[in-house]
Design an enzyme around this catalytic site. Structure first.
Site, short mmCIF file in Angstrom:
data_model
loop_
_atom_site.label_atom_id
_atom_site.label_comp_id
_atom_site.label_asym_id
_atom_site.label_seq_id
_atom_site.Cartn_x
_atom_site.Cartn_y
_atom_site.Cartn_z
N ARG A 235 -2.40 -61.19 24.55
CA ARG A 235 -2.10 -59.86 24.02
C ARG A 235 -1.90 -59.96 22.52
O ARG A 235 -1.29 -60.93 22.03
CB ARG A 235 -0.80 -59.30 24.64
N GLU A 264 -5.83 -52.75 17.32
CA GLU A 264 -7.25 -52.77 17.69
C GLU A 264 -7.83 -51.36 17.64
O GLU A 264 -7.11 -50.41 17.95
CB GLU A 264 -7.40 -53.37 19.11
N HIS A 282 -11.62 -58.66 21.73
CA HIS A 282 -10.91 -58.36 22.99
C HIS A 282 -11.88 -58.32 24.18
O HIS A 282 -12.01 -57.29 24.86
CB HIS A 282 -10.12 -57.05 22.89
#
Ligand code: 9EZ
Length: 540
Positions: A235, A264, A282
């Site tokens: 994370r 993000e 990601h």
């Protein structure tokens, strides 16, 4: 049978959609990429909604949830779902945490190897037509120590693969049992510092919580070995990004690999400028197999939940009555009844609700730890609270939302366990305090497996903790009970059982079980009797 309606708002792997569509009692609507306004207008028409990370389920969207009961997330992360808002509305949120495990694990291994050998940089270099072999000296995994922070599903899965590479694996995780680490052949560190000072490679696999944000900062980098390789495919923000940059620039970190970021999509950041930092956007869950996995799992779970069968991977239900040991289910019901009783005898605005669990039976932890919710109580405490709140609140009170509703109303919820109390072996004491008064109810479950209330304030009783009772309090003098009986008899109301308790010097309370309903007019007649202090119907 009226079909359950399910709305899908993100691209769900077709295998998941197929599972939903073949059920006769399920109707599926696909509205991929639906705008928030449009979603707000229609969300209440569905029994369940299934999303990935693309749809934000905000408090505003859930303000009028209509028939919505389930939010399913095909994947793990719940950043896009307002869990508190859903919980307050009693909506079950479930995810599919197992479907992605291998995808995340394999990216982690790939990133660790990529960083150790600088594979992405070598690839770019050669594609620029350079042939520079000296620049790409790397480090081997074999024989090195890997430190895994967070030894859950993914951490454990990474451990197994790292061992196949000949690594010594150590881990830090304050929430797992030593037996799990033993089973994985992993050495558990008591302190994070121990892991930091001993590891050649470090990878994080924790959820994002208050405790794990900025878990690795300049202080932690300073403790690491020189030349360490650091990976974050978990994370964004568990490893502080600015401090990572400094540690790479200063040479402490040989190379780092990062798939997730605090903010993000990441467009611009000093991390992107550093040669020895390798990044991906990601993509941890992005495998065909992983997406199929989470789609199939969430589809099955949502079907089961809608049919009331099971609530697998529900993230906002900390326990389920059906999963408690049988005896504890009786205590769970007892606590709820005691809460209801208190709600009916107490006056004033509630300030404190407290459950005291007495006896060795309750020593064990009966709740599951749910990290995404801000409090964790034993199931019995929530049951007592739910029973207490549902009487007086307009909203639907559930085992999910009871603690949230208490918090909203500034009601302090407390629980404690003690080994003994007076002459009782096993006992629940539920205490409430309002701005006007305080009440204490005690109850237990004897060997006959029937939950009973044993006292209400200073009055000792032995009353079955279910059904409807006529409750009255009177001045303790001859004739009153007779007069109550006379009034009831005159209205053809038959007495089935009588619990009377008195204290020295003055008052008595009674709980009378009756075969018939007591009309309001009869209650008024009772209250008017000489010596009667109060009378009401309570249902437990
Ligand atoms: C925290 C954790 C692991 C961890 C693991 C889990 C909520 N939570 N937090 C700090 N499941 C290592 C360090």
């Amino acid at each position: 049978m009226a079909p359950f309606k399910i709305l899908i708002t993100d691209n769900l792997a077709p295998e998941g959609i197929a599972i939903l569509e073949k059920e006769d009692d399920i109707a599926v609507d696909l509205k991929i990429g639906i705008a928030p306004d449009e979603l707000r207008a229609c969300i209440g028409n569905y029994d369940a909604i299934i999303t990935r990370s693309g749809t934000s389920i905000t408090a505003d969207l859930l303000a009028n949830p209509g028939r919505l009961k389930i939010i399913g997330r095909a994947g793990v992360g719940l950043d896009n779902i307002d869990l508190e808002a859903a919980s307050i509305k009693g909506i079950i949120v479930m995810n599919a945490p197992t479907g992605n495990t291998i995808a995340a694990t394999e990216l982690t291994m790939g990133m660790m190897l990529a960083a150790a050998r600088k594979i992405p940089a070598a690839n770019s270099s050669l594609k620029r037509s350079e042939w520079d072999r000296k620049r790409f000296m790397g480090r081997q995994l074999y024989g090195k120590t890997l430190g895994i922070i967070g030894l859950g599903r993914i951490g454990g899965s990474v451990a197994a693969r790292a061992k196949a590479f000949g690594m010594k694996v150590i881990a830090y995780d304050p929430y797992i049992k030593k037996s799990r680490a033993d089973g994985l052949g992993v050495t558990l560190c008591e302190q994070l510092e121990e892991l930091l000072t001993h590891s050649d490679f470090i990878t994080v696999h924790t959820p994002k919580t208050g405790e794990t944000i900025d878990l690795i900062t300049a202080r932690e980098f300073a403790l690491m070995k020189d030349g360490v390789v650091v990976v974050n495919c978990a994370r964004g923000g568990i490893i502080n990004e600015d401090d990572l940059c400094d540690a790479v620039r200063g040479g402490k970190v040989f190379a780092a690999a990062v798939d997730v970021f605090g903010n993000e999509p990441l467009r611009q950041h000093p991390l992107l400028e550093l040669d020895n930092v390798f990044v991906t956007p990601h993509i941890g869950a992005n495998t065909f197999e992983g997406q199929e996995g989470v789609a199939v799992i969430i589809a099955r779970q949502v079907i089961n939940a809608l049919r009331g069968k099971a609530y697998e991977n529900a993230v906002n239900i900390p326990y389920m009555r059906s999963q408690l040991p049988e005896e504890m289910q009786l205590y769970f019901d007892l606590a709820e009844s005691m809460g209801r009783l208190l709600a009916q005898i107490a006056r004033g605005r509630p300030e404190v609700v407290e459950l005291l669990m007495v006896g060795p039976k309750f020593k064990e932890d009966f709740g599951e730890r749910v990290f995404d919710i801000p409090f964790s109580f034993q199931p019995f405490t929530v049951a007592g609270l739910k029973g207490f709140l549902e009487r007086n609140l307009q909203e639907t009170v559930s085992f999910i939302n009871a603690p949230y509703l208490a918090k909203e109303r500034d009601i302090k919820v407390q629980e404690a366990k003690i080994s003994s109390y007076e002459r009782y072996n096993d006992l629940f004491l539920l205490r409430i305090r309002t701005d006007a008064e305080e009440h204490l109810v005690g109850g237990t479950v004897f060997a006959d497996r029937v939950p009973r209330v044993l006292f209400v304030d200073q009055f000792h009783l032995e009353m079955i903790a279910s059904g409807r009772y006529l409750y009255f309090k009177n001045i303790d003098k001859p004739g009153i009970v007779g007069r109550v009986g006379t009034v009831l008899g005159r209205h053809q109301i038959n007495i089935a059982g009588f619990n009377l308790s008195r204290i020295k010097g003055g008052k008595a309370v009674s709980f009378v079980s009756l075969d018939n309903e007591v009309p309001e007019a009869v209650l008024q007649e009772l209250v008017a009797l000489d010596g009667l202090l109060e009378a009401k119907i309570v249902s437990l």
